[in-house]
Scaffold this motif. Sequence first.
Motif, short mmCIF file in Angstrom:
data_model
loop_
_atom_site.label_atom_id
_atom_site.label_comp_id
_atom_site.label_asym_id
_atom_site.label_seq_id
_atom_site.Cartn_x
_atom_site.Cartn_y
_atom_site.Cartn_z
N LEU B 69 0.44 -1.08 -0.05
CA LEU B 69 0.13 -0.03 -0.19
C LEU B 69 1.09 1.17 0.06
O LEU B 69 1.64 1.40 0.99
CB LEU B 69 -0.61 0.29 1.38
N LEU B 70 0.79 2.13 -0.89
CA LEU B 70 1.92 2.93 -1.34
C LEU B 70 3.24 2.71 -1.07
O LEU B 70 4.01 3.92 -0.74
CB LEU B 70 1.35 4.35 -0.20
N GLY B 71 3.92 1.58 -1.90
CA GLY B 71 4.74 1.45 -1.55
C GLY B 71 5.27 0.70 -0.39
O GLY B 71 6.75 0.22 -0.18
N HIS B 72 5.02 0.42 1.23
CA HIS B 72 5.11 -0.22 1.98
C HIS B 72 4.37 -1.56 2.18
O HIS B 72 2.76 -1.85 1.58
CB HIS B 72 4.56 0.76 3.29
N ASP B 73 4.78 -2.79 2.56
CA ASP B 73 3.96 -3.42 2.60
C ASP B 73 2.99 -3.07 3.95
O ASP B 73 3.18 -3.23 4.68
CB ASP B 73 5.05 -4.59 3.15
N VAL B 74 1.81 -4.35 3.62
CA VAL B 74 0.91 -3.80 4.35
C VAL B 74 0.56 -4.18 6.34
O VAL B 74 0.20 -3.53 6.62
CB VAL B 74 -0.38 -4.31 4.22
N SER B 75 2.30 -4.83 5.84
CA SER B 75 1.88 -5.00 7.80
C SER B 75 2.54 -4.64 8.72
O SER B 75 2.62 -3.42 9.21
CB SER B 75 2.85 -6.21 7.57
#
Lengths: 276, 311
Positions: B69-75
Amino acid sequence: MKLLALVRMTLRELAAKATIIILAAISTIVLLGLALAVSTSVTQEGTILQLFGQQATPPMPQEELVTAIRSMQAGLAGGLFTGIILFGIFATAGVVPDALEKGTVDLYLSKPIARWELLLGKYLGAVVAIFANVIYFVLGAWVIFGLKCHLWDARILLSAVTITFMFACLYAVVTFLAVVTRNTPISIILVYLYLFIIGSVLQNREGSLYLISENTAFRAVVDGIYYLLPQLSAMRDNGARQLMAQEMDWRPFVQSFLSSALFFFGGAVVLKRRDF
Amino acid sequence: MIAIATEQLSKTYVSGFRGKRRVQALHDLTLSVESGEIFSLLGPNGAGKTTAIKILLSLTRQTEGSATLLGHDVSSPRARAKVGFLPENHRYPGYLTGQQVLRSFGALSGISGVHLRSRAAMLLELVGMKEWGRVKVKRYSKGMMQRLGLAQAMVNDPDVLFLDEPTDGVDPVGRAEIRDVLRDLKTRGKTIFLNSHLLSEVELVSDRVAILDKGRLLKVGTVDELTATGERYHVGLADGLTQAFRTEASAKVMAFVEERNGLVVDVASIPELNAVIDLLRRHGIQIASVTKERSTLEESFLSLIKREVAP
Ligand SMILES: Nc1ncnc2c1ncn2[C@@H]1O[C@H](COP(=O)(O)OP(=O)(O)O)[C@@H](O)[C@H]1O
Ligand SMILES: [Mg+2]
């Protein structure tokens, strides 16, 4: 900042509930009663402690009077402890299960906060609410004893800290149960079960559980369970000693702190792994 | 830029006594959403739409696959810093007013002070709830709660907005207003991920639509691609379908609806039709007839969805 926002939301939630208001109301009634009840009067032979205008003690020299008042304060703090533990748990046990309810947890967890932060914010919110109640009562009692008995003893103020600390230890257990069961009534029942039965059986294990078996391994397990849980009665007894200006043992406090940290951590781990 | 990406996302819910009950809610979901896009997940109830959003917001952990999400892992909580969410069955504390809800949840997103106050007021006006800001939410109707939920989702000025059935319980006028809000957000470059079980709700606003059924992605495309092209054939069968065929066909993303004497196939071209027939034959299924029908793909996925929704 976000943690603070969570604490604030939790305080607001509790303020909206009748239970915490009732707790404050009960405190007020008890304080009023206390203000009417206690007083001292000075005679030639010494000072008399009076209850509702009636002589309650023979005339005493100053040190004896201080000891008498301190034991009254210790009794009062004991009552406050019991009230806070019983009613305070009842008033705040819903905080975590409510936050984890479907439709609510989605809102919290979609925010850029970690799950342990949510849990910590809720936990601290409940503890702060109880601390506010305790400090209100204790400050009131301090002022009453000061004005009416001319004893301005800061010791009783310390009991606000110890009582809140004991509540905080127990509330870590409640938080853990709340995360696991996600059910307020069940968490309350379990923690009362611990308070009334399991806790005292464990504390008096020499006279109860130890009789089941002489096996050292069994007894070690029983000891282990005892030290894994916050030691409320040991803390209460030592808190009373502190109010009476007697020597106290800090170990139950340290041990209970570690135990409650463990419970909180356990709750956070369970929460982290859960699907909503 | 890619705002949302999933890679072979699968989710199996395990519940019941000793994990006896298993539901596979998502099956190898791979999709990506460009930033600035209005992307809709369309499918019947139980298709796995909510599950997909919940994984993206880390409310639920995927069994397999990955998502960003926006380049970050969702965790990572950082993935949710510039994200807004309107959950399916959101509940706000009844003792708070609309304004207080926006301020409280805004503070959890990390905004505060004057900025938060003015933003809360502005959003209430935007969703047509200006006069209700000082009223406790326990007095709100379902439609008003939905509007408040939409305002709440926008409180941190998110770059990506997840809306799960946003028009649920909202009257037709309100639905049109919500669509206007979404279009306005799009002109401001926001990415919107919309879940709905109603085609009529998504076709008017979406840039692209993904059709999900039983956890599997059936088709992805623009509304035009999905509705205008394609043809429908009825394939009459001598006997029923085999499970092996069903499994392979859905793995190959073939859109078909089973009927009593055969199946209705929606295809974009003749080779696609023949691919279905080849697959049927490879599974030893006897074909009795192939008839061209008039209807478009639009009707096909309406029927695909109705099949599940109808009582
Ligand atoms: N927490 C859960 N535990 C078990 N099964 C679940 C859970 N959430 C959803 N499901 C199941 O997963 C499937 C997909 O559900 P969902 O994602 O809510 O679909 P949709 O939003 O498309 O209606 C359904 O069969 C549903 O019953
Ligand atoms: Mg859903």
